[in-house]
Design a protein around this motif. Structure first.
Motif, short mmCIF file in Angstrom:
data_model
loop_
_atom_site.label_atom_id
_atom_site.label_comp_id
_atom_site.label_asym_id
_atom_site.label_seq_id
_atom_site.Cartn_x
_atom_site.Cartn_y
_atom_site.Cartn_z
N LYS A 65 15.19 83.18 106.69
CA LYS A 65 13.99 84.00 106.89
C LYS A 65 14.14 84.81 108.18
O LYS A 65 14.51 84.28 109.22
CB LYS A 65 12.75 83.12 106.96
CG LYS A 65 12.45 82.51 105.60
CD LYS A 65 11.05 81.97 105.54
CE LYS A 65 10.88 81.35 104.16
NZ LYS A 65 9.64 81.65 103.56
N LEU A 66 13.84 86.09 108.07
CA LEU A 66 13.91 86.96 109.23
C LEU A 66 12.55 87.05 109.91
O LEU A 66 12.44 86.95 111.11
CB LEU A 66 14.41 88.34 108.82
CG LEU A 66 15.82 88.36 108.19
CD1 LEU A 66 16.16 89.74 107.70
CD2 LEU A 66 16.85 87.87 109.20
N PHE A 67 11.52 87.28 109.11
CA PHE A 67 10.14 87.27 109.58
C PHE A 67 9.23 87.12 108.38
O PHE A 67 9.47 87.72 107.33
CB PHE A 67 9.79 88.51 110.42
CG PHE A 67 10.19 89.81 109.80
CD1 PHE A 67 9.32 90.51 108.98
CD2 PHE A 67 11.46 90.34 110.04
CE1 PHE A 67 9.70 91.70 108.41
CE2 PHE A 67 11.83 91.55 109.46
CZ PHE A 67 10.95 92.23 108.65
N GLY A 68 8.23 86.29 108.51
CA GLY A 68 7.31 86.03 107.39
C GLY A 68 8.09 85.53 106.19
O GLY A 68 8.90 84.62 106.30
N LEU B 47 16.47 89.74 100.63
CA LEU B 47 15.56 90.85 100.35
C LEU B 47 15.97 92.09 101.13
O LEU B 47 16.00 93.20 100.57
CB LEU B 47 14.11 90.46 100.68
CG LEU B 47 13.07 91.56 100.44
CD1 LEU B 47 13.03 91.94 98.97
CD2 LEU B 47 11.72 91.11 100.93
N VAL B 48 16.31 91.92 102.38
CA VAL B 48 16.74 93.06 103.20
C VAL B 48 18.01 93.68 102.63
O VAL B 48 18.11 94.90 102.50
CB VAL B 48 16.93 92.63 104.68
CG1 VAL B 48 17.57 93.74 105.48
CG2 VAL B 48 15.59 92.23 105.28
N PHE B 49 18.99 92.84 102.26
CA PHE B 49 20.22 93.36 101.66
C PHE B 49 19.93 94.06 100.33
O PHE B 49 20.51 95.10 100.03
CB PHE B 49 21.24 92.24 101.44
CG PHE B 49 22.07 91.91 102.65
CD1 PHE B 49 21.65 92.20 103.94
CD2 PHE B 49 23.29 91.29 102.50
CE1 PHE B 49 22.41 91.87 105.04
CE2 PHE B 49 24.08 90.96 103.59
CZ PHE B 49 23.63 91.25 104.87
#
Length: 118
Positions: free
Chosen positions: A69-72, A78-80
């Motif tokens: 998890k990056l944030f929240g 998801l980012v990739f």
């Protein structure tokens, strides 16, 4: 009362002969156009395929990393995944600019000379 519309008139271009097509294909100018296209498109295609396969491989074999998890509720996967869409649009935009600046003028010059018989 039925009325017929006149046929659409387009400027008539002389169609090149087979010999003219072959001569254009063998010309240095056409070779340069082909090199310009290939030197742009092929490396970007390879880079994007590598980027895509990296995403797929990480998704399959690095679940812990991709689940970080990056944030929240936003994680690395998801980012990739969203970055895949972003890079697709950026490559399309970059190619359109490249084609308009470098490929289209050369292609138009070859086409007008071939169709015009100059």
């Amino acid at each position: 009362m039925a009325t017929e519309t006149p046929p659409h008139s387009e400027p008539h271009h002389r169609l090149p002969t087979t010999e003219e097509f072959v001569a254009v294909q063998e010309s240095a100018e056409f070779g340069e156009l082909r090199r310009s296209y290939r030197s742009f498109a092929f490396p970007l295609t390879v880079a994007f395929i590598v980027w895509y396969l990296l995403y797929v491989l990480l998704s399959n074999y690095a679940g812990g990393f991709m689940g970080t998890k990056l944030f929240g509720n936003i994680n690395v996967a998801l980012v990739f995944g969203l970055a895949q869409f972003l890079t697709t649009f950026l490559i399309a935009w970059w190619y359109a600019r490249h084609a308009a600046a470098n490929l289209d003028p050369k292609a138009e010059a070859i086409k007008s000379r071939t169709e015009g018989g100059a």
